[in-house]
Structures are given as C-alpha cells and as structure tokens.
Design a protein around this motif. Structure first.
Motif, PDB file in Angstrom:
ATOM      1  N   GLU A 363       0.762  -1.150   0.008  1.00  0.00           N
ATOM      2  CA  GLU A 363       0.020  -0.263   0.138  1.00  0.00           C
ATOM      3  C   GLU A 363       0.835   1.240   0.120  1.00  0.00           C
ATOM      4  O   GLU A 363       0.443   2.252  -0.750  1.00  0.00           O
ATOM      5  CB  GLU A 363      -0.979   0.035   1.293  1.00  0.00           C
ATOM      6  N   VAL A 364       1.886   1.317   0.895  1.00  0.00           N
ATOM      7  CA  VAL A 364       2.763   2.163   1.001  1.00  0.00           C
ATOM      8  C   VAL A 364       3.507   2.600  -0.603  1.00  0.00           C
ATOM      9  O   VAL A 364       3.558   3.775  -0.901  1.00  0.00           O
ATOM     10  CB  VAL A 364       3.784   2.292   2.001  1.00  0.00           C
ATOM     11  N   ALA A 368       3.466   5.659  -3.165  1.00  0.00           N
ATOM     12  CA  ALA A 368       4.648   6.413  -3.458  1.00  0.00           C
ATOM     13  C   ALA A 368       4.844   6.782  -5.126  1.00  0.00           C
ATOM     14  O   ALA A 368       5.588   7.474  -5.327  1.00  0.00           O
ATOM     15  CB  ALA A 368       5.632   5.749  -2.909  1.00  0.00           C
ATOM     16  N   GLN A 369       4.072   5.566  -5.669  1.00  0.00           N
ATOM     17  CA  GLN A 369       4.224   5.610  -7.185  1.00  0.00           C
ATOM     18  C   GLN A 369       3.789   6.869  -7.947  1.00  0.00           C
ATOM     19  O   GLN A 369       2.677   7.568  -7.508  1.00  0.00           O
ATOM     20  CB  GLN A 369       3.465   4.446  -7.898  1.00  0.00           C
TER      21      GLN A 369
END
Ligand SMILES: Cc1cc2nc3c(=O)[nH]c(=O)nc-3n(C[C@H](O)[C@H](O)[C@H](O)COP(=O)(O)OP(=O)(O)OC[C@H]3O[C@@H](n4cnc5c(N)ncnc54)[C@H](O)[C@@H]3O)c2cc1C
Length: 369
Positions: A363-364, A368-369
C-alpha cells in the motif's frame, strides 16, 4: 451504518445456541476429550438438524462462534467434515462437484485438506510431496503432517509438487483429490495433542498413490494460488472459532464468580477480556463483510484471525487465573488447552503478521508511485 445482525443471522445464531445447549454439553466434551475420539454422533446430529449451512457464510460464521462457545473440540468437530469444500466450490469442475463436493454436503463423505508436511507448514511453497504423470494417471509419493480428519476422511484435497519450480518457488504446485482408500495411502492417527482432542489429526504417508487425471483440481501448477485463496476464507472461520472460545471463557468467568465481591484488579481483568472479545468480533465481522461480498482484504482477514486467536488465548488464561482452583479442572482447563491451536492452524500468528506487514508495504509503495 448499522451494527445489528440481520434477523436471519440472529435466527441461525439462536438455532446453533439451542443445538449446542442440547448436544455440546460439558459431560460430552470431557468424554471425547479424554478418549481423543472424533464425535460422529455430533456430526450426524448437526446434519440432521441442518446446523451447518454453507449456502450462507454469515450463518456459518455465527454458528461456528456459538458451537465453539459451548465447546471448541465438539464445535469444530461438527463443522470440520466440510473442511475444504470451498476449494471445490471455487475451483472444482462439475464432475468433481457431483462426485465429491455434493457427497460432503449431504453428509455422506468427510473431507480434509492436506498441505503441511513433516518439514514444516508455514513455508507452503517448500512442500516436497510430489506427483509424476504416467499415461493418464498421476502417482503421488511423500508425506503430510497434522492433517485434520486425516484418519476419518473419505478423500483429501492435497497440495503436491507436479513440476520443478521455475524462478518462483510457488510455481509447479497442484491440488489433487486423493481417495483415502487408495493403494499406498496410509493414515496414522496422532495421539496426545494439547487441545481440540475430539478432532481427528493424522500423519499421511503416500507411496506411489495412483490418482486419475480427472482428480486434478483446476489447472496444473496453480495449486498454490488455490490454497492461498482457500486460506483467505478459512481464516475467517478460524477467527470465528477463536471468538467462540474467548466468549465461552468470558461466559464461564461471569457464571462462576461472585461478581459483586471482585477486587478492583479482578474487575479490570473482566472488563479487559470483555473489551477484547468485542474488538475481535468487530474486526472479524468487518473482514468477513468484505470477503462475503467477494472483495476479500487479506490484510484485514489476517488481522482478524491473528488478533482473535490471541484473544482466545488471553481470555482462557484470564479465566484460569480468576477462577483459581475451579479453573484448573473441567471446561476452563479444556478451553485453555483448546485455545492454543487458534494461533497455529491456517497460518501461525507470525505468518499472519507477515501478511499484514507485506500488504501495508504494498500500500505504501502504491501511494509513493
Ligand atoms: C491440531 C492441528 C491440526 C492441523 N490441521 C491441518 C490440516 O488439516 N491441514 C494442513 O495442511 N495442516 C494442518 N495443520 C498444520 C498447521 O497448519 C501447521 O502446524 C502450521 O501451518 C505451522 O506449521 P508448522 O507447525 O510446521 O510450523 P513451522 O512452519 O515449522 O513454524 C515453526 C515456527 O516458526 C515460525 N515461522 C515460520 N516461518 C516464519 C517466518 N517466515 N517468519 C517468522 N516466523 C516464522 C512459525 O510461526 C512457528 O512459530 C494442523 C496442525 C495442528 C496442530
């Protein structure tokens, strides 16, 4: 938002509670626990009274909770003949459903799921039992360990290696339906388990067991995915078992103590057990609501299973402490032993935490993408 259960779910809960009060008595629980014997009479009664209803997962969830609240060993034994039917529901073909699944649903056959091996259960991709194909038959050799229903099942859904892994270790695994009466198939019942002694657990040894090609479930090489999908479902039901155990421990605390004369520290303990039971139930119902609406959230499912299991251990431990000598015998002593398995099967607590952490990481990374 409404946290009340719908009327039909309340009715399933009431029916299960009534069934448990008639058949899952302390005397019967002690009898089967001491003898380490599977209670076929309870299985038959549950079928006769249509207690097990796989057509409605919410009914199953509250039924499991109520049965385990009365007694974990007997409660699990009442539903465990169906262990693994979801694999056939989701991935079996019509022939397999007619020949295997429907017999289980009618109570004419007992099923099991065989994944774990003597070398370990957490590392599913590392299993060594293998199948080779000759003509239109597969031949399975190897061994499986701690298999529920192993010595009473008519067939098991077994995960085996059918080809060498490529760059990914979980590739090359397949699921077969293996008849337990097959030549070369041996089941050795295990004795002396810590808890759930009414359930049947066995070691399975397979020596060139012949399996027709039509017993391959789904596609060859997709077995890891099928088993992981199944665990995502069965973990919810283990969470329900654990909540039932924790609630059963709390019931016995409330029934056995003179609540007006508890010290403040004892009052705090009772309040904490009650709070954790509710928290486990809410988390499990939340995870179940996603799963039962065909939108599973594995992170939540693992949280529900891992947390509920720890609550079961906590509640039974506190019941022993609060009840003193009365907690060291009878129901509470048995509940305490039965609770531990919740933290082991369908993924140990460490495995659940790995799933939670890895989901969070994904999820993180996505954000960040
Ligand atoms: C009564 C009973 C019934 C069972 N029924 C079935 C059944 O019907 N079918 C079936 O297939 N299996 C069944 N099992 C097996 C059960 O699923 C396994 O025991 C479980 O998956 C753990 O595997 P293991 O015992 O081999 O422990 P291992 O996998 O050897 O793990 C040992 C310890 O190491 C920890 N560990 C392992 N890997 C990691 C890691 N990567 N990171 C951190 N910690 C780790 C584990 O949490 C555990 O504490 C049953 C077990 C019992 C006791």
């Amino acid at each position: 938002m409404n946290f009340d259960l719908p009327d039909d779910v309340k009715e399933a809960q009431r029916k299960a509670r009534d069934f448990a009060s008639r058949y899952l008595t302390s005397e019967k629980a002690a009898y089967y626990d001491e003898r380490e014997e599977y209670p076929h009479e309870i299985r038959k009664k549950a079928l006769e009274e249509k207690i097990v209803d796989f057509s409605n997962p919410w009914h199953m969830l509250v039924t499991i909770e109520e049965l385990c609240r009365a007694d974990p060993g007997l409660g699990i034994s009442a539903t465990t003949p169906f262990f693994g039917v979801e694999i056939l529901m989701l991935f079996g073909n019509e022939q397999q459903k007619a020949r295997y699944m429907e017999r289980v649903m009618r109570g004419e056959a007992i099923m099991g799921v065989a994944v774990t091996e003597p070398g370990g259960g957490s590392d599913v991709a590392g299993i060594k039992t293998s199948a080779v194909k000759r003509g239109n038959k597969w031949y399975i050799s190897g061994s499986k360990m701690f298999i529920t229903n192993g010595a009473i099942a008519d067939f098991v859904a077994m995960l085996v290696r059918t080809s060498r892994p490529d760059e990914k270790r979980h590739h090359g695994l397949s699921v077969f339906l293996v008849d337990t009466k097959s030549k070369g198939f041996t089941a050795n019942k295990l004795h002396g388990k810590l808890g759930v002694r009414a359930t049947n657990t066995a070691e399975l040894i397979l020596n060139e067991v012949e399996v027709p090609e039509e017993n391959l479930v789904g596609e060859e090489g997709r077995g890891f995915y099928y088993i992981m999908t199944f665990f995502d479902i069965s973990r919810i039901y283990v969470a329900a078992q654990a909540i039932g155990i924790a609630q059963g421990a709390l019931d016995r605390i409330l029934r056995s103590l003179d609540l007006k004369s508890l010290s403040e520290s004892q009052q705090f303990t009772v309040a904490e057990v009650a709070t954790r039971v509710e928290a486990a139930r809410m988390l499990t119902y939340q995870a179940a609501s996603y799963l039962f609406n065909f939108n599973p959230v594995p992170k939540l499912t693992s949280m529900a299973k891992g947390y509920s299991s720890e609550v079961a251990t906590f509640a039974t431990q506190k019941a022993i402490e609060l009840l003193g000598p009365a907690g060291l015998t009878g129901d509470v002593e048995r509940f305490y032993r039965d609770a531990k398995i919740m933290e082991i099967w369908e993924g140990t607590s460490e495995v659940e935490k790995l799933i939670i952490y890895r989901s969070m990481l994904r999820e993180v990374e996505k954000v960040a993408q």
